[in-house]
Design an enzyme around this catalytic site. Sequence first.
Site, short mmCIF file in Angstrom:
data_model
loop_
_atom_site.label_atom_id
_atom_site.label_comp_id
_atom_site.label_asym_id
_atom_site.label_seq_id
_atom_site.Cartn_x
_atom_site.Cartn_y
_atom_site.Cartn_z
N LYS A 120 0.81 -1.22 0.00
CA LYS A 120 0.00 0.00 0.00
C LYS A 120 0.85 1.27 0.00
O LYS A 120 0.46 2.29 -0.58
CB LYS A 120 -0.96 -0.03 1.18
CG LYS A 120 -2.07 -1.06 1.01
CD LYS A 120 -3.04 -1.03 2.17
CE LYS A 120 -4.25 -1.92 1.87
NZ LYS A 120 -3.89 -3.30 1.54
N HIS A 239 -14.65 -4.23 7.30
CA HIS A 239 -14.03 -4.30 5.97
C HIS A 239 -14.31 -5.62 5.25
O HIS A 239 -13.67 -5.93 4.24
CB HIS A 239 -12.51 -4.06 6.07
CG HIS A 239 -12.16 -2.82 6.83
ND1 HIS A 239 -12.28 -1.56 6.28
CD2 HIS A 239 -11.74 -2.64 8.11
CE1 HIS A 239 -11.92 -0.66 7.18
NE2 HIS A 239 -11.58 -1.28 8.29
N ARG A 295 -6.45 -9.07 -9.30
CA ARG A 295 -7.05 -10.39 -9.49
C ARG A 295 -8.52 -10.21 -9.82
O ARG A 295 -9.04 -9.09 -9.84
CB ARG A 295 -6.92 -11.22 -8.22
CG ARG A 295 -7.47 -10.49 -6.99
CD ARG A 295 -7.61 -11.37 -5.79
NE ARG A 295 -7.85 -10.61 -4.57
CZ ARG A 295 -9.03 -10.12 -4.19
NH1 ARG A 295 -10.09 -10.29 -4.97
NH2 ARG A 295 -9.17 -9.46 -3.05
#
Length: 515
Positions: A120, A239, A295
């Site tokens: 990230k 999340h 993906r």
Amino acid sequence: MKHTELKRILVANRGEIALRIGRTAREMGMEWVAVHSDPDRSSLHTRFADIAYSLGGSTPAESYLDAGKIIAAAVATGAQAIHPGYGFLAENAGFAQAVIDAGLIWIGPPPRAIIDMGDKITSRQIMGAAGVPIVPGMAEPLADAAAAVAAAPGVGFPICMKASAGGGGKGIRVVRDPKDLESAFKQASAEAQAAFGDGRMYLERYLDQPRHIEVQVLFDAHGNGVHLGERECSIQRRHQKLLEECPSPTIDAATRAAMGETALQAARAVGYQGAGTVEFLFSKGEFFFLEMNTRLQVEHPITEMVTGVDLVREQLRIAAGEELGYDQDAIVMRGHAIEVRINAEDPANKFLPSTGTVQNLRLPGGPWVRLDSALYNGLEVGLNYDPMLAKLIVWGADRAQAIERMRRALAEMNVGGVSTGAPAALRVLQEPAFRAGDYDTHFLESLDLTEDFLKMGDVAAIAAAVFRHHKARRSALQPTAGRRDAWLSRGRAARAHYPLPPSASAGERADRSHA
């Protein structure tokens, strides 16, 4: 290589996603190889595949996460390519490179793109340099908790503390009070180290009442790329997503075009190829880059339903070297689609995992209803694997129709033996704020599901008692074996007294003679 030359692929995954990939491969004239652990030897993906190859072992580490075993399986079965699905090794750049080094085709993006977008901090640096808007915050990792405390005032509270290698909600803490920062850093860093082997953290501004919007992109190896609109993924808890819809009820045409172009810009910055998803946080009319999933996404079917594009087919074509063959003008979004994840979890008990044996399975159907599932009666649901059992997807001419269709389909569905999150999705669908499209990433956590499900439990108990009563009554009225034989004998004897009509066949006359 054209896809007509791709004769056999191996799917390095399990469950519904292995089945979903294999079905498209078969439609394209390819055979597909399923790999499986010992507990999965009877799973649907092994039964439907052309070849089922045992990896051995009972845990993911001994099977689906063992890169060497999977590559050896591809070589042993004559597979030319490997599709990783999602989860497990799907975003493991080392595995992707090992597949390529073994002389096999990797059905996914270049390993370098996986590395760049998988970290990230690195991805924030690349996106910032490419002019992609990022959430205000840091672009360098923190050395320790003291460094986090020192950097926090420059970021501003509330702060979202994130693991550089994070994913799936792990290694994330929201800090509103400066005095909680040090302990939150230590907890999140330890969690990230345990989950990813990387405890590096960074800080970014926490956006209150954000929406989670993601954009699907496709790129071939010849530089052609398109986006396929956005998906709204804000119905989530810690999340973890429960329900997704496409398109988002809050994104207008101008914002959609801007987000789509930004997603393409982000993908080009890392030389992307294949199917990928660029995720954004949307707040007060602005959107910011969050991360890129290199993906196929769990929620890809709703994009397929709205655009008519088979994303797995495109992945296979791109991996075989084909050009997309169309441009952005060819992507047209029609109607509205919703997906609900059918997870083995108990929403009445803080969504804790649920285990057991699937029984009394009843699956929904009807117009514009799609179920991506690996469910069957007798399926053992344990704790070794992801709790997702199926994905229920519906399409409607508009959002209102899609909502009602999903409510009907969920009401038809029954997965006995384990608890699922389906009742929570039903509750979401009936909420006025959701139906108005007025929600954010905190919406699911704001609902008091416990009280609702306690009431539903009382109703279910009454219904079960009534069912048992009627079942017992029917059983009492049924004749015993002895009484049934006596009735049949009396019936045959009575028929013997009635003359046969002249039209009776020889067989009927023979039956009469034996009566």
